[in-house]
Design an enzyme around this catalytic site. Sequence first.
Site, mmCIF file in Angstrom:
data_model
loop_
_atom_site.group_PDB
_atom_site.id
_atom_site.type_symbol
_atom_site.label_atom_id
_atom_site.label_comp_id
_atom_site.label_asym_id
_atom_site.label_seq_id
_atom_site.Cartn_x
_atom_site.Cartn_y
_atom_site.Cartn_z
ATOM 1 N N ASP A 44 1.465 18.866 -14.848
ATOM 2 C CA ASP A 44 1.647 19.850 -15.918
ATOM 3 C C ASP A 44 0.835 21.134 -15.749
ATOM 4 O O ASP A 44 -0.334 21.082 -15.347
ATOM 5 C CB ASP A 44 1.171 19.267 -17.259
ATOM 6 C CG ASP A 44 1.748 17.919 -17.567
ATOM 7 O OD1 ASP A 44 2.546 17.415 -16.781
ATOM 8 O OD2 ASP A 44 1.374 17.363 -18.615
ATOM 9 N N LEU A 61 -1.314 16.137 -5.626
ATOM 10 C CA LEU A 61 -0.244 16.251 -6.612
ATOM 11 C C LEU A 61 -0.585 17.211 -7.731
ATOM 12 O O LEU A 61 -1.690 17.192 -8.264
ATOM 13 C CB LEU A 61 0.036 14.862 -7.206
ATOM 14 C CG LEU A 61 1.091 14.763 -8.303
ATOM 15 C CD1 LEU A 61 1.942 13.510 -8.114
ATOM 16 C CD2 LEU A 61 0.465 14.752 -9.692
HETATM 17 C C1 FRU Z 1 2.921 14.846 -18.852
HETATM 18 C C2 FRU Z 1 1.641 14.044 -18.889
HETATM 19 C C3 FRU Z 1 0.826 14.346 -20.111
HETATM 20 C C4 FRU Z 1 -0.547 13.941 -19.683
HETATM 21 C C5 FRU Z 1 -0.564 14.366 -18.247
HETATM 22 C C6 FRU Z 1 -1.395 13.529 -17.325
HETATM 23 O O1 FRU Z 1 3.460 14.958 -17.582
HETATM 24 O O2 FRU Z 1 1.944 12.675 -18.810
HETATM 25 O O3 FRU Z 1 1.273 13.706 -21.276
HETATM 26 O O4 FRU Z 1 -1.547 14.557 -20.431
HETATM 27 O O5 FRU Z 1 0.775 14.356 -17.810
HETATM 28 O O6 FRU Z 1 -1.462 14.088 -16.056
#
Ligand code: FRU
Length: 492
Positions: free
Chosen positions: A46, A43
């Site tokens: 971000d 997966l």
């Molecule tokens: C956003 C998030 C961030 C976090 C990350 C973890 O999609 O939830 O806030 O740092 O993904 O993967």
Amino acid sequence: MREWTREEKYRVLKDPQELWDLYCRTRVSRYRQTFHLQPVTGLMNDPNGFVWHDNEWHLFYQWCPWGAVHGLKYWYHTVSGDLITWKNLGVCLMPGDTYDNRGAYSGSAMPIGDAVYLYYTGNHRDPDWTRHPYTCLAKLRDDGWTEKYPLPLFGAHPDYTEHQRDPKIIVDRKRGKNYIILGAQTKDGHGCALVYGAEDLLHGWHFLGQLKVPGFEDFGDMWECPSIEHIGGKEILMFCPQHLTLPGRGNSRNHNGYIIGTMDWDSLIFTPEGRFHVLDFGFDSYAAECANNIQDESKAVLVAWMGLPDSSYPTDEEDWQGCMTLPRELTIRGRRLIQQPLPLLRQLRQEEIDLRGEELSGTAPLPRACEIELYVRPGDADVDLFCGRDGNGGLTIRYSETQKVITVDRSGMKRRFNTEQGESRARPLPGGLTHLRIFLDHSSCEIFVNDGDAVFTSRVFPEEGEDHFSVRGDAFVRLWTLKPAVRDDFVI
Ligand code: FRU
């Protein structure tokens, strides 16, 4: 859908060969992209650490190697010379130390001296699963690995909940100041951003206060991935307010948007000049990040996760999920951000398909990776993508001249997913529709309306037979197949 135990989700990657079989299965999926970044396995969420350094763009992503599951997160590293062609460099930030034992979460990067430094959230959890977020620092080494600073820059602020994460590093060269802006949640459950400052980018970070945004004190219960960008003489607060419903977005509860305004770093007041705008009118766009250090104040370059938190996608069955949007150029026009595809993308055009004679009252075959450009004259216009040869089904783009509204509707696709988030999205176009540029890859659709005035970004998973398109209305249409630009190599 597969159920994951905590052990499986948080298993530490020890040997790249553990992923080889998964990689082999993943790469033959009919939904693998050819000009969008996607996870080598597992997966992707971000984009992180997007930065220009040493004649290259570096872009990292949140990566869980094992499958379509939000488990232990690594930073995976990719590079590009032109923002179009990308290459995998492998995993770079490994979680598992004291301060990031349960994940190296999102953050940003900045070149300091001749090295790139990564500011990220160390997601620490106690054995009873209580979370302690830390803002951590790591230096990117020339060999692609990172050297973590032994101590975090700072830990969680006691006045806020455990939801404190996603440091965006901001260097104000004119004033000689450095800031970190962090997403957070107040103890009474409101989303907000926190600001830290330091004279030296590597030491002495201290809390300056909570960002005050008049009118937005009660706007979602957590703000993820906040940043303040400086584009064309304006300041833009970008963030992802969570658990908030917005008109026209179904019961989708996670959004990515922006407010244009003025930032006063002394009082920490961001004064909005207008309302909150969603960045993207499509279904799948979140956690957008603008590149740091781009050396051009008139624009920014933005990339976003083409996916959403708390959502499943058809490729989950194949044990992978997520991809990035195309990088976009951001400028300001009036009170809006304009998002345009990068000019260099034209270089991906391979062959122009001759549409003459198809007379677009019928359907024409739709290549799996292509760009369609339409110049539209006044009047209603419809574009059906991924319909059958008979014109039925697919994803439809409709423009109504009487209502002056453009609508994208995905309910006609055979593979429907996240339907509770709504299957159609609309955007008013007071000046009418004049131009569309549509980029289709094997499982995505990005529609740029009126030269970047609005963008609709969505994942789409066409099945056998969903391979035609049609256009109705007075439009001049061109179509090019696009060359692959992103290498799908097994680099761990
Ligand atoms: C956003 C998030 C961030 C976090 C990350 C973890 O999609 O939830 O806030 O740092 O993904 O993967």
